[in-house]
Design a protein around this motif. Structure first.
Motif, PDB file in Angstrom:
ATOM      1  N   SER A  98       0.831  -1.216   0.000  1.00 15.33           N
ATOM      2  CA  SER A  98       0.000   0.000   0.000  1.00 15.33           C
ATOM      3  C   SER A  98       0.864   1.264   0.000  1.00 15.33           C
ATOM      4  O   SER A  98       0.444   2.305  -0.507  1.00 15.33           O
ATOM      5  CB  SER A  98      -0.953   0.010   1.193  1.00 15.33           C
ATOM      6  OG  SER A  98      -0.243   0.243   2.396  1.00 15.33           O
ATOM      7  N   LYS A  99       2.050   1.176   0.543  1.00 16.44           N
ATOM      8  CA  LYS A  99       2.951   2.334   0.549  1.00 16.44           C
ATOM      9  C   LYS A  99       3.431   2.684  -0.858  1.00 16.44           C
ATOM     10  O   LYS A  99       3.850   3.808  -1.111  1.00 16.44           O
ATOM     11  CB  LYS A  99       4.148   2.058   1.467  1.00 16.44           C
ATOM     12  CG  LYS A  99       3.762   2.032   2.940  1.00 16.44           C
ATOM     13  CD  LYS A  99       4.934   1.689   3.828  1.00 16.44           C
ATOM     14  CE  LYS A  99       5.851   2.896   3.940  1.00 16.44           C
ATOM     15  NZ  LYS A  99       6.942   2.679   4.896  1.00 16.44           N
ATOM     16  N   GLN A 101       1.511   2.800  -3.456  1.00 16.21           N
ATOM     17  CA  GLN A 101       0.412   3.556  -4.052  1.00 16.21           C
ATOM     18  C   GLN A 101       0.271   3.282  -5.558  1.00 16.21           C
ATOM     19  O   GLN A 101       0.184   4.204  -6.374  1.00 16.21           O
ATOM     20  CB  GLN A 101       0.580   5.045  -3.782  1.00 16.21           C
ATOM     21  CG  GLN A 101       0.554   5.365  -2.315  1.00 16.21           C
ATOM     22  CD  GLN A 101       0.791   6.830  -2.010  1.00 16.21           C
ATOM     23  OE1 GLN A 101       1.245   7.603  -2.851  1.00 16.21           O
ATOM     24  NE2 GLN A 101       0.464   7.221  -0.791  1.00 16.21           N
ATOM     25  N   PRO A 103      -1.751   2.219  -8.880  1.00  9.50           N
ATOM     26  CA  PRO A 103      -3.148   2.447  -9.269  1.00  9.50           C
ATOM     27  C   PRO A 103      -3.890   1.124  -9.510  1.00  9.50           C
ATOM     28  O   PRO A 103      -3.280   0.115  -9.881  1.00  9.50           O
ATOM     29  CB  PRO A 103      -3.018   3.234 -10.579  1.00  9.50           C
ATOM     30  CG  PRO A 103      -1.711   2.797 -11.147  1.00  9.50           C
ATOM     31  CD  PRO A 103      -0.812   2.555  -9.956  1.00  9.50           C
ATOM     32  N   ASP A 104      -5.189   1.164  -9.276  1.00 12.65           N
ATOM     33  CA  ASP A 104      -6.023   0.003  -9.585  1.00 12.65           C
ATOM     34  C   ASP A 104      -6.038  -0.232 -11.088  1.00 12.65           C
ATOM     35  O   ASP A 104      -5.896   0.698 -11.883  1.00 12.65           O
ATOM     36  CB  ASP A 104      -7.460   0.222  -9.101  1.00 12.65           C
ATOM     37  CG  ASP A 104      -7.569   0.121  -7.586  1.00 12.65           C
ATOM     38  OD1 ASP A 104      -6.547  -0.170  -6.928  1.00 12.65           O
ATOM     39  OD2 ASP A 104      -8.673   0.349  -7.060  1.00 12.65           O
ATOM     40  N   THR A 113       0.229  -5.898  -6.416  1.00  4.56           N
ATOM     41  CA  THR A 113      -0.195  -5.992  -5.014  1.00  4.56           C
ATOM     42  C   THR A 113      -0.951  -7.316  -4.872  1.00  4.56           C
ATOM     43  O   THR A 113      -2.178  -7.355  -4.770  1.00  4.56           O
ATOM     44  CB  THR A 113      -1.069  -4.786  -4.609  1.00  4.56           C
ATOM     45  OG1 THR A 113      -2.200  -4.730  -5.477  1.00  4.56           O
ATOM     46  CG2 THR A 113      -0.292  -3.486  -4.677  1.00  4.56           C
TER      47      THR A 113
END
Length: 173
Positions: A98-99, A101, A103-104, A113
């Motif tokens: 999560s760090k 960041q 994009p989806d 991820t």
């Protein structure tokens, strides 16, 4: 000493490596434990059937079957502990991911991820009918533990009834 972006990145790499090693260790340990459980259960079942097959009318067979149910309970609890340790590593890796960041992609977490993406995609899989359900290791292991426990208890009860009836018939002769 203040933290620089470079040292923060270095720490993230160290933590990621640590979390991944932790995950790998406990995931491998979980699978090896389950393999040992399957081998031990098979040996107990096979040994019980061989003893019965070759005419040894021993009440000890009944104890073996109840012991099999007890082993299933013990290994189920050990599996729960292993699952918790693996989940800890997953959470650490998700935090580190999560760090970044990222994009989806197509309405799902970024493919890099892995754990967050798996949670999203697995959570959206159908829950019914059984033919379309994706089984996790946890669900599969639980079914095996339950099936072997039921078999052990059923065979143990059958053994108690059978050997008591057998003893009664011998006394009537």
């Amino acid at each position: 000493m203040p933290e620089t972006p470079n040292s923060s990145h270095h720490l993230d790499e160290i933590f990621r490596d640590y979390a991944m090693q932790y995950f790998t260790l406990h995931a491998e340990q979980r699978l090896k434990m389950f393999q040992f459980y399957i081998s031990l259960s098979t040996a107990i079942m096979g040994g019980s059937l061989l003893i019965f097959r070759y005419g040894h009318q021993s009440r000890w067979i009944t104890l073996l079957w109840f012991f099999l149910a007890f082993l299933s309970f013990i290994f189920w609890k050990l599996d729960g502990r292993s699952r918790t340790l693996i989940r800890n590593a997953e959470e650490a890796l998700k935090f580190l991911d999560s760090k970044l960041q990222l994009p989806d992609v197509d309405g799902a977490p970024h493919p890099l991820t892995i754990f967050a993406r798996d949670d999203k995609l697995f959570g959206e899989s159908p829950k019914f009918p059984v033919l379309y359900v994706t089984f996790s290791y946890t669900r599969s292991f639980k079914y095996v533990f339950a099936a072997v426990s039921c078999l052990g208890i059923s065979a143990g009860v059958f053994g108690l009834v059978y050997f008591n009836e057998y003893a009664r018939l011998i006394q009537l002769r």
